[in-house]
Design a protein around this motif. Structure first.
Motif, mmCIF file in Angstrom:
data_model
loop_
_atom_site.group_PDB
_atom_site.id
_atom_site.type_symbol
_atom_site.label_atom_id
_atom_site.label_comp_id
_atom_site.label_asym_id
_atom_site.label_seq_id
_atom_site.Cartn_x
_atom_site.Cartn_y
_atom_site.Cartn_z
ATOM 1 N N SER A 59 -8.832 -11.214 -1.158
ATOM 2 C CA SER A 59 -8.725 -9.772 -0.945
ATOM 3 C C SER A 59 -7.354 -9.468 -0.340
ATOM 4 C CB SER A 59 -9.807 -9.287 0.027
ATOM 5 O OG SER A 59 -11.094 -9.601 -0.445
ATOM 6 N N ALA A 60 -6.859 -8.274 -0.608
ATOM 7 C CA ALA A 60 -5.607 -7.846 0.018
ATOM 8 C C ALA A 60 -5.834 -7.649 1.510
ATOM 9 C CB ALA A 60 -5.128 -6.546 -0.622
ATOM 10 N N VAL A 61 -4.832 -7.972 2.324
ATOM 11 C CA VAL A 61 -4.968 -7.792 3.767
ATOM 12 C C VAL A 61 -4.464 -6.432 4.228
ATOM 13 C CG1 VAL A 61 -4.789 -10.267 4.195
ATOM 14 C CG2 VAL A 61 -2.730 -8.856 4.313
ATOM 15 N N SER A 62 -3.651 -5.769 3.389
ATOM 16 C CA SER A 62 -3.066 -4.493 3.784
ATOM 17 C C SER A 62 -2.583 -3.744 2.554
ATOM 18 C CB SER A 62 -1.889 -4.734 4.743
ATOM 19 O OG SER A 62 -1.202 -3.520 5.023
ATOM 20 N N GLY A 63 -2.536 -2.433 2.666
ATOM 21 C CA GLY A 63 -1.987 -1.619 1.601
ATOM 22 C C GLY A 63 -0.477 -1.433 1.710
ATOM 23 N N ARG A 64 0.109 -1.930 2.794
ATOM 24 C CA ARG A 64 1.555 -1.809 2.984
ATOM 25 C C ARG A 64 2.288 -2.785 2.073
ATOM 26 N NH1 ARG A 64 3.001 -2.348 9.158
ATOM 27 N NH2 ARG A 64 5.017 -1.660 8.329
ATOM 28 N N ALA A 68 2.392 -7.341 0.556
ATOM 29 C CA ALA A 68 1.882 -7.506 -0.810
ATOM 30 C C ALA A 68 1.675 -8.965 -1.180
ATOM 31 C CB ALA A 68 2.834 -6.847 -1.796
ATOM 32 N N GLY A 69 2.379 -9.862 -0.523
ATOM 33 C CA GLY A 69 2.261 -11.285 -0.824
ATOM 34 C C GLY A 69 1.330 -12.034 0.105
ATOM 35 N N VAL A 70 0.445 -11.327 0.786
ATOM 36 C CA VAL A 70 -0.492 -11.952 1.721
ATOM 37 C C VAL A 70 -1.915 -11.566 1.332
ATOM 38 C CG1 VAL A 70 -1.154 -12.229 4.137
ATOM 39 C CG2 VAL A 70 1.237 -11.772 3.557
ATOM 40 N N VAL A 71 -2.775 -12.563 1.171
ATOM 41 C CA VAL A 71 -4.174 -12.309 0.840
ATOM 42 C C VAL A 71 -5.064 -13.097 1.787
ATOM 43 C CG1 VAL A 71 -3.726 -11.817 -1.595
ATOM 44 C CG2 VAL A 71 -4.270 -14.164 -0.875
ATOM 45 N N GLU A 72 -6.307 -12.644 1.902
ATOM 46 C CA GLU A 72 -7.315 -13.352 2.678
ATOM 47 C C GLU A 72 -8.394 -13.825 1.715
ATOM 48 O OE1 GLU A 72 -9.773 -12.868 6.854
ATOM 49 O OE2 GLU A 72 -8.867 -11.108 5.920
ATOM 50 N N HIS A 73 -8.874 -15.038 1.923
ATOM 51 C CA HIS A 73 -9.799 -15.602 0.943
ATOM 52 C C HIS A 73 -11.083 -16.103 1.579
ATOM 53 C CE1 HIS A 73 -8.723 -19.464 2.585
ATOM 54 N NE2 HIS A 73 -9.579 -20.068 1.779
ATOM 55 N N GLU A 99 0.152 -18.233 -6.546
ATOM 56 C CA GLU A 99 1.574 -18.591 -6.656
ATOM 57 C C GLU A 99 2.186 -18.007 -7.926
ATOM 58 O OE1 GLU A 99 1.828 -22.853 -6.220
ATOM 59 O OE2 GLU A 99 2.165 -22.663 -4.048
ATOM 60 N N ALA A 100 1.435 -18.031 -9.018
ATOM 61 C CA ALA A 100 1.928 -17.454 -10.270
ATOM 62 C C ALA A 100 2.184 -15.953 -10.127
ATOM 63 C CB ALA A 100 0.935 -17.712 -11.398
ATOM 64 N N ALA A 101 1.441 -15.310 -9.207
ATOM 65 C CA ALA A 101 1.598 -13.870 -8.982
ATOM 66 C C ALA A 101 2.623 -13.559 -7.887
ATOM 67 C CB ALA A 101 0.249 -13.260 -8.606
ATOM 68 N N GLY A 102 3.255 -14.587 -7.326
ATOM 69 C CA GLY A 102 4.261 -14.356 -6.297
ATOM 70 C C GLY A 102 3.699 -14.160 -4.904
ATOM 71 N N ILE A 103 2.448 -14.508 -4.696
ATOM 72 C CA ILE A 103 1.835 -14.382 -3.368
ATOM 73 C C ILE A 103 2.234 -15.587 -2.527
ATOM 74 C CG2 ILE A 103 -0.401 -14.462 -2.155
ATOM 75 C CD1 ILE A 103 -1.499 -12.777 -4.517
#
Length: 212
Positions: A59-64, A68-73, A99-103
């Motif tokens: 899931s995204a951690v923030s809308g800022r 954009a490159g940080v997720v929580e799993h 990684e393929a998405a640049g996260i």
């Protein structure tokens, strides 16, 4: 992970919840709420013999935009299929897709009592950032949460000096032993894992990682 997997995914989630050391949640949500909170491009199920054996989702951690490159799993494996390397393969699929998405960062929080999850994540390249003590109540008990993260060396340049000064992993006596049998893994864009034995050693066991 698709709508067809809903019942099995939520059942595995509920089983983890009932064990008491997986999450602060006390019951699995409905499918609409569950799927709305997870990123469609970064959620997978593992199947064995056509049955869902585990899942991972981010899931995204923030809308800022700066985050954009940080997720929580979260990653959950059916109790009956644990010990076969399914959790590791799910994390590998998530790492590959992010990684393929640049996260550049995958993060999560784990109860310190959940030593199996800590060992799994350590083996997959996660590190401990710190512990948030008595951060919330769970069934009337204050619980600590260990914060973990994986910084992608493929996306984020490695800082000079390595990881010196970072807090050590807790419970260093916990180790993940090799999975019983051999695993054959498939997901879009998959690359062979050095830790995966030759599939011919146990052709009866097949784990398939499937996304959208």
């Amino acid at each position: 992970m698709a709508d067809a997997h809903a019942d099995a995914v939520l059942a595995i989630y509920q089983a983890g919840i009932e064990e008491g050391h997986a999450t602060f949640e006390t019951s699995a949500p409905g499918w609409a709420a569950f799927t709305a909170a997870r990123l469609p491009a970064h959620r997978y199920v593992a199947t064995t013999d056509g049955q869902v054996a585990g899942w991972v989702a981010a899931s995204a951690v923030s809308g800022r935009c700066v985050y954009a490159g940080v997720v929580e799993h979260s990653v959950y494996v059916c109790p009956a299929t644990r010990g076969r390397g399914i959790g590791r393969r799910l994390l590998e699929a998530l790492i590959a897709s992010t990684e393929a998405a640049g996260i550049w960062t995958i993060q999560s929080g784990i109860f310190p009592e959940n030593t199996a999850s800590l060992a799994l994540h350590r083996a997959a390249g996660f590190r401990v950032v710190g512990t948030r003590e008595r951060i919330g109540q769970h069934h009337g008990r204050w619980r600590d949460v260990v914060l973990i993260e994986r910084r992608s060396p493929a996306v984020l340049p490695v800082r000079q000096g390595g990881t010196a000064g970072l807090p050590p992993w807790p419970w260093d006596h916990v180790r993940s032993g090799p999975a019983a049998g051999s695993l054959a893994v498939a997901w879009p864009g998959a690359r062979p894992s050095r830790s995966t034995p030759a599939a011919t050693a146990n052709p009866a066991l097949m784990i398939v990682i499937a996304g959208m």
